[in-house]
Write a protein that holds these residues in place. Structure first.
Motif, PDB file in Angstrom:
ATOM      1  N   ASP A 144       1.554   1.097 -26.443  1.00  0.00           N
ATOM      2  CA  ASP A 144       0.274   1.378 -25.793  1.00  0.00           C
ATOM      3  C   ASP A 144      -0.856   0.486 -26.309  1.00  0.00           C
ATOM      4  O   ASP A 144      -2.018   0.650 -25.929  1.00  0.00           O
ATOM      5  N   ARG A 145      -0.531  -0.477 -27.165  1.00  0.00           N
ATOM      6  CA  ARG A 145      -1.537  -1.459 -27.553  1.00  0.00           C
ATOM      7  C   ARG A 145      -1.766  -2.427 -26.397  1.00  0.00           C
ATOM      8  O   ARG A 145      -0.821  -2.865 -25.748  1.00  0.00           O
ATOM      9  N   THR A 146      -3.024  -2.788 -26.135  1.00  0.00           N
ATOM     10  CA  THR A 146      -3.316  -3.621 -24.980  1.00  0.00           C
ATOM     11  C   THR A 146      -4.396  -4.642 -25.299  1.00  0.00           C
ATOM     12  O   THR A 146      -5.334  -4.352 -26.053  1.00  0.00           O
ATOM     13  N   ILE A 147      -4.259  -5.807 -24.738  1.00  0.00           N
ATOM     14  CA  ILE A 147      -5.298  -6.831 -24.829  1.00  0.00           C
ATOM     15  C   ILE A 147      -6.089  -6.919 -23.521  1.00  0.00           C
ATOM     16  O   ILE A 147      -7.174  -7.499 -23.481  1.00  0.00           O
ATOM     17  N   LEU A 148      -5.560  -6.319 -22.461  1.00  0.00           N
ATOM     18  CA  LEU A 148      -6.177  -6.394 -21.135  1.00  0.00           C
ATOM     19  C   LEU A 148      -6.759  -5.072 -20.653  1.00  0.00           C
ATOM     20  O   LEU A 148      -7.682  -5.079 -19.827  1.00  0.00           O
ATOM     21  N   GLY A 149      -6.221  -3.955 -21.136  1.00  0.00           N
ATOM     22  CA  GLY A 149      -6.542  -2.672 -20.529  1.00  0.00           C
ATOM     23  C   GLY A 149      -5.678  -2.471 -19.295  1.00  0.00           C
ATOM     24  O   GLY A 149      -5.388  -3.437 -18.555  1.00  0.00           O
ATOM     25  N   ALA A 150      -5.252  -1.246 -19.038  1.00  0.00           N
ATOM     26  CA  ALA A 150      -4.299  -0.994 -17.953  1.00  0.00           C
ATOM     27  C   ALA A 150      -4.825  -1.425 -16.584  1.00  0.00           C
ATOM     28  O   ALA A 150      -4.087  -2.061 -15.816  1.00  0.00           O
ATOM     29  N   PRO A 151      -6.081  -1.107 -16.204  1.00  0.00           N
ATOM     30  CA  PRO A 151      -6.531  -1.522 -14.861  1.00  0.00           C
ATOM     31  C   PRO A 151      -6.508  -3.038 -14.671  1.00  0.00           C
ATOM     32  O   PRO A 151      -6.067  -3.530 -13.626  1.00  0.00           O
ATOM     33  N   GLN A 152      -6.995  -3.792 -15.661  1.00  0.00           N
ATOM     34  CA  GLN A 152      -6.990  -5.247 -15.523  1.00  0.00           C
ATOM     35  C   GLN A 152      -5.556  -5.781 -15.518  1.00  0.00           C
ATOM     36  O   GLN A 152      -5.239  -6.706 -14.763  1.00  0.00           O
ATOM     37  N   ARG A 153      -4.682  -5.204 -16.332  1.00  0.00           N
ATOM     38  CA  ARG A 153      -3.284  -5.649 -16.377  1.00  0.00           C
ATOM     39  C   ARG A 153      -2.617  -5.442 -15.020  1.00  0.00           C
ATOM     40  O   ARG A 153      -1.932  -6.339 -14.508  1.00  0.00           O
ATOM     41  N   ASP A 154      -2.844  -4.287 -14.404  1.00  0.00           N
ATOM     42  CA  ASP A 154      -2.255  -4.030 -13.086  1.00  0.00           C
ATOM     43  C   ASP A 154      -2.823  -4.988 -12.047  1.00  0.00           C
ATOM     44  O   ASP A 154      -2.081  -5.472 -11.169  1.00  0.00           O
ATOM     45  N   TRP A 155      -4.117  -5.248 -12.133  1.00  0.00           N
ATOM     46  CA  TRP A 155      -4.769  -6.190 -11.206  1.00  0.00           C
ATOM     47  C   TRP A 155      -4.179  -7.584 -11.365  1.00  0.00           C
ATOM     48  O   TRP A 155      -3.900  -8.278 -10.372  1.00  0.00           O
ATOM     49  N   LEU A 156      -3.967  -8.014 -12.606  1.00  0.00           N
ATOM     50  CA  LEU A 156      -3.404  -9.336 -12.867  1.00  0.00           C
ATOM     51  C   LEU A 156      -1.984  -9.438 -12.322  1.00  0.00           C
ATOM     52  O   LEU A 156      -1.644 -10.391 -11.599  1.00  0.00           O
ATOM     53  N   VAL A 157      -1.148  -8.469 -12.652  1.00  0.00           N
ATOM     54  CA  VAL A 157       0.252  -8.506 -12.215  1.00  0.00           C
ATOM     55  C   VAL A 157       0.337  -8.438 -10.695  1.00  0.00           C
ATOM     56  O   VAL A 157       1.126  -9.164 -10.066  1.00  0.00           O
ATOM     57  N   GLY A 158      -0.480  -7.596 -10.082  1.00  0.00           N
ATOM     58  CA  GLY A 158      -0.468  -7.510  -8.626  1.00  0.00           C
ATOM     59  C   GLY A 158      -0.846  -8.813  -7.968  1.00  0.00           C
ATOM     60  O   GLY A 158      -0.256  -9.210  -6.956  1.00  0.00           O
ATOM     61  N   GLY A 159      -1.819  -9.512  -8.533  1.00  0.00           N
ATOM     62  CA  GLY A 159      -2.211 -10.803  -7.972  1.00  0.00           C
ATOM     63  C   GLY A 159      -1.140 -11.858  -8.113  1.00  0.00           C
ATOM     64  O   GLY A 159      -0.902 -12.655  -7.188  1.00  0.00           O
ATOM     65  N   LEU A 160      -0.471 -11.888  -9.257  1.00  0.00           N
ATOM     66  CA  LEU A 160       0.621 -12.843  -9.432  1.00  0.00           C
ATOM     67  C   LEU A 160       1.743 -12.593  -8.431  1.00  0.00           C
ATOM     68  O   LEU A 160       2.384 -13.528  -7.950  1.00  0.00           O
ATOM     69  N   ALA A 161       1.974 -11.303  -8.120  1.00  0.00           N
ATOM     70  CA  ALA A 161       3.080 -10.951  -7.227  1.00  0.00           C
ATOM     71  C   ALA A 161       2.799 -11.302  -5.778  1.00  0.00           C
ATOM     72  O   ALA A 161       3.736 -11.546  -5.010  1.00  0.00           O
ATOM     73  N   THR A 162       1.521 -11.352  -5.396  1.00  0.00           N
ATOM     74  CA  THR A 162       1.198 -11.498  -3.975  1.00  0.00           C
ATOM     75  C   THR A 162       0.584 -12.843  -3.601  1.00  0.00           C
ATOM     76  O   THR A 162       0.530 -13.176  -2.415  1.00  0.00           O
ATOM     77  N   THR A 216       4.782  -7.694 -20.462  1.00  0.00           N
ATOM     78  CA  THR A 216       4.552  -7.207 -19.100  1.00  0.00           C
ATOM     79  C   THR A 216       4.132  -8.338 -18.183  1.00  0.00           C
ATOM     80  O   THR A 216       4.656  -8.485 -17.070  1.00  0.00           O
ATOM     81  N   VAL A 217       3.183  -9.154 -18.632  1.00  0.00           N
ATOM     82  CA  VAL A 217       2.672 -10.234 -17.782  1.00  0.00           C
ATOM     83  C   VAL A 217       3.744 -11.295 -17.548  1.00  0.00           C
ATOM     84  O   VAL A 217       4.003 -11.696 -16.393  1.00  0.00           O
ATOM     85  N   LEU A 218       4.382 -11.750 -18.597  1.00  0.00           N
ATOM     86  CA  LEU A 218       5.396 -12.793 -18.422  1.00  0.00           C
ATOM     87  C   LEU A 218       6.653 -12.242 -17.755  1.00  0.00           C
ATOM     88  O   LEU A 218       7.326 -12.954 -16.996  1.00  0.00           O
ATOM     89  N   GLY A 219       6.969 -10.963 -18.015  1.00  0.00           N
ATOM     90  CA  GLY A 219       8.086 -10.341 -17.306  1.00  0.00           C
ATOM     91  C   GLY A 219       7.814 -10.234 -15.817  1.00  0.00           C
ATOM     92  O   GLY A 219       8.708 -10.452 -14.987  1.00  0.00           O
ATOM     93  N   ALA A 220       6.579  -9.912 -15.448  1.00  0.00           N
ATOM     94  CA  ALA A 220       6.224  -9.842 -14.029  1.00  0.00           C
ATOM     95  C   ALA A 220       6.329 -11.210 -13.371  1.00  0.00           C
ATOM     96  O   ALA A 220       6.764 -11.341 -12.213  1.00  0.00           O
ATOM     97  N   ALA A 221       5.930 -12.264 -14.109  1.00  0.00           N
ATOM     98  CA  ALA A 221       6.069 -13.616 -13.561  1.00  0.00           C
ATOM     99  C   ALA A 221       7.520 -13.927 -13.263  1.00  0.00           C
ATOM    100  O   ALA A 221       7.848 -14.555 -12.230  1.00  0.00           O
ATOM    101  N   ALA A 222       8.413 -13.483 -14.149  1.00  0.00           N
ATOM    102  CA  ALA A 222       9.844 -13.709 -13.911  1.00  0.00           C
ATOM    103  C   ALA A 222      10.371 -12.828 -12.785  1.00  0.00           C
ATOM    104  O   ALA A 222      11.078 -13.295 -11.885  1.00  0.00           O
ATOM    105  N   ASP A 223      10.033 -11.548 -12.802  1.00  0.00           N
ATOM    106  CA  ASP A 223      10.563 -10.604 -11.818  1.00  0.00           C
ATOM    107  C   ASP A 223      10.106 -10.937 -10.400  1.00  0.00           C
ATOM    108  O   ASP A 223      10.851 -10.730  -9.436  1.00  0.00           O
ATOM    109  N   HIS A 224       8.875 -11.410 -10.286  1.00  0.00           N
ATOM    110  CA  HIS A 224       8.335 -11.727  -8.961  1.00  0.00           C
ATOM    111  C   HIS A 224       8.535 -13.196  -8.593  1.00  0.00           C
ATOM    112  O   HIS A 224       8.004 -13.648  -7.576  1.00  0.00           O
ATOM    113  N   ASP A 225       9.264 -13.911  -9.423  1.00  0.00           N
ATOM    114  CA  ASP A 225       9.592 -15.314  -9.147  1.00  0.00           C
ATOM    115  C   ASP A 225       8.325 -16.131  -8.861  1.00  0.00           C
ATOM    116  O   ASP A 225       8.248 -16.875  -7.885  1.00  0.00           O
ATOM    117  N   VAL A 226       7.321 -15.937  -9.746  1.00  0.00           N
ATOM    118  CA  VAL A 226       6.101 -16.726  -9.609  1.00  0.00           C
ATOM    119  C   VAL A 226       6.453 -18.194  -9.812  1.00  0.00           C
ATOM    120  O   VAL A 226       6.991 -18.588 -10.843  1.00  0.00           O
TER     121      VAL A 226
END
Length: 526
Positions: A341-359, A400-410
């Motif tokens: 649960d340690r975060t450098i982005l905060g959950a809302p910003q992290r979700d916003w970032l990952v969602g943008g990379l995915a779309t 989470t961020v780099l895993g999302a880049a891999a999972d969403h084939d950024v």
């Protein structure tokens, strides 16, 4: 008259907020400039946040920018500031005119947001206050979001301690062929603890640490009084974010950084942070959406450049968990780094970032980031020695961020980073605990403009980092900036360095160049 954010927002509902906070407006009320205003444009002009139909312009009226009270030599009276935008430098083809009201509440700064412009073209702009006319600035709108774009050229910079050296790098940056400049933080330094390496005398009002609005305003005025920085702002639109020294060294959310003073009391630190964020807004080409609300400021945002690139500017300071295992310096055996649960982005910003990379459909995803994302082991031996102020202290978010880049084939994720006062190239892996984990992105870390003094090319620290981190490709500690050119097939990074900053006039050279191929994560020398 003191304007709270509540009053500003209420004014927005009635349509007058533009005049109150100095954004684009044609005000029916005119506020004359003082007859003896001197040169109100001593801090230059700037533009930024480009969209396909507009930009935000900036200036601040400050005939005496280093006046100790922080008001720049201005009286309490508001002043109407007019602006023009033209297709040519002689202003014979003006395409937009308007006015904004510069008030004492925001340091007599204005931020007119100009719309209705054509996409993907250069414009010229200037301001007028009374009989005084500002220097001319040049800016550029972004291409339409899905329009084919052949090439984009930009530079990124960070860390410009005034007392550490001259801003010579900006003289060279302003002469580059660029479309955009990205500043990744430490635009000012809140304290004079950085060793003085200039011959210039520091005014007495700038010797103490900045802790209030006047102090932070003076730090920005000191930096923006430098001609090379003014030239770089006037030459290109900028995207700007902050790191720690705009507020306090190594601060985290509502936690102050290093040091032991009265501002470590939470309520006083929040007051200090509110002052720092307001001063930042007052001195940067930012939109009304970035106007601070007390001790908070919305800094994560996206800007698209046709079908070629999308810039995602993130904020790794305001929402982070306090640093693990001490004050953020390099430590070994820090299991706290892995707490989920340690975060450098905060959950809302992290979700916003990952969602943008995915779309996003842009060819290149550019992440404007403050502190190093790549694992940086400072021990060449078997032990891991990692600094916890960077992403090494926030493993769950990095995975989470780099895993999302891999999972969403950024297709092409490139991270651009400041903070470290060194040039670095590193491949980014999905999970550093697994040596076979795939490389999913590339990180380019840029050196400082001046912080740290002259710097050096080959250092023991650099050799140790390269020995301990096989994913690192290059290290250099000279001063300068990073130039980038990208098209649909390739990203090219040039590390532009100067040999010294303690005296002005240094030449510029390209120390190294690295490329990333479309669809192939990881950098190779060019």
């Amino acid at each position: 008259m003191t304007l709270s954010r509540r009053h500003l927002l209420r004014a927005g509902a009635t349509g007058s907020v533009a005049a109150l906070v100095g954004v684009s407006a044609v005000s029916s009320a005119r506020f004359p400039a003082p007859r003896r205003l001197g040169d109100p444009f001593s801090l230059g002009v700037a533009s930024g946040e480009p969209t396909p139909d507009g930009v935000v312009l900036w200036t601040r009226l400050a005939p005496d920018p280093l006046a100790p009270d922080g008001y720049g030599g201005m009286s309490i009276s508001p002043v109407t500031v007019d602006y023009e935008v033209a297709e040519d430098e002689r202003f014979s083809r003006v395409v937009a005119r308007g006015s904004a009201v510069a008030t004492r509440d925001l340091g007599h700064s204005v931020h007119p947001e100009v719309g209705g412009l054509a996409p993907d073209r250069w414009y010229f702009y200037r301001f007028r206050a009374g009989s005084a006319i500002s220097p001319t600035g040049r800016t550029r709108t972004a291409p339409a979001p899905d329009r084919p774009v052949d090439r984009l050229r930009f530079a990124f910079a960070s860390c410009q301690s005034w007392s550490s050296g001259y801003y010579t790098a900006y003289e060279h940056l302003s002469a580059e062929d660029l479309d955009l400049v990205v500043h990744l933080g430490d635009y000012i330094y809140e304290t004079s603890w950085v060793l003085a390496r200039r011959s210039a005398t520091v005014p007495p009002q700038l010797t103490d640490e900045a802790v209030d609005l006047a102090g932070y305003r003076l730090r920005y005025a000191q930096a923006k009084s430098e001609a090379p920085l003014q030239a770089a702002h006037a030459a290109f639109p900028w995207l700007v974010t902050l790191d720690d020294h705009e507020v306090d060294n190594n601060w985290a959310a509502d936690h102050p950084g290093l040091g032991f003073d009265v501002y470590r009391i939470p309520a006083l630190f929040r007051r200090r942070k509110a002052a720092a964020l307001q001063a930042m807004y007052e001195h940067q080409p930012m939109r009304l959406a970035q106007l601070p609300a007390g001790p908070s400021m919305h800094l994560h945002r996206r800007y698209r450049f046709g079908d070629l690139a999308e810039f995602t500017m993130i904020d790794t300071r305001q929402y982070r968990t306090v640093q693990a295992c001490g004050d953020g310096n390099a430590v070994a055996d820090c299991a706290e780094r892995y707490v989920t649960d340690r975060t450098i982005l905060g959950a809302p910003q992290r979700d916003w970032l990952v969602g943008g990379l995915a779309t996003s459909t842009a060819r290149w995803q550019v992440l404007g980031n403050q502190v190093a994302m790549a694992q940086s082991d400072y021990d060449p031996g078997p032990e891991l020695r990692l600094a916890t102020d960077s992403w090494d202290g926030y493993i769950a978010d990095r995975n989470t961020v780099l895993g999302a880049a891999a999972d969403h084939d950024v297709r092409n994720l490139v991270v651009i980073t400041g903070d470290r006062h060194e040039n670095l190239v590193a491949d980014l892996r999905r999970d550093y605990r697994d040596p076979e984990s795939p490389v999913v992105a590339t990180e380019f870390v840029g050196t400082s403009i001046s912080t740290g003094g002259d710097g050096a090319d080959d250092t023991g620290l650099g050799r140790a980092l390269l020995d301990a981190n096989p994913d690192m490709k290059f290290h250099n500690r000279q001063r300068g900036y990073v130039r980038v050119a990208l098209d649909h097939q390739m990203w090219r990074t040039d590390f532009r360095v100067v040999p010294y900053v303690r005296t002005p006039g240094a030449p510029i050279s390209t120390r190294a160049s690295y490329v990333v191929r479309d669809g192939v994560p990881g950098a190779v020398p060019d």
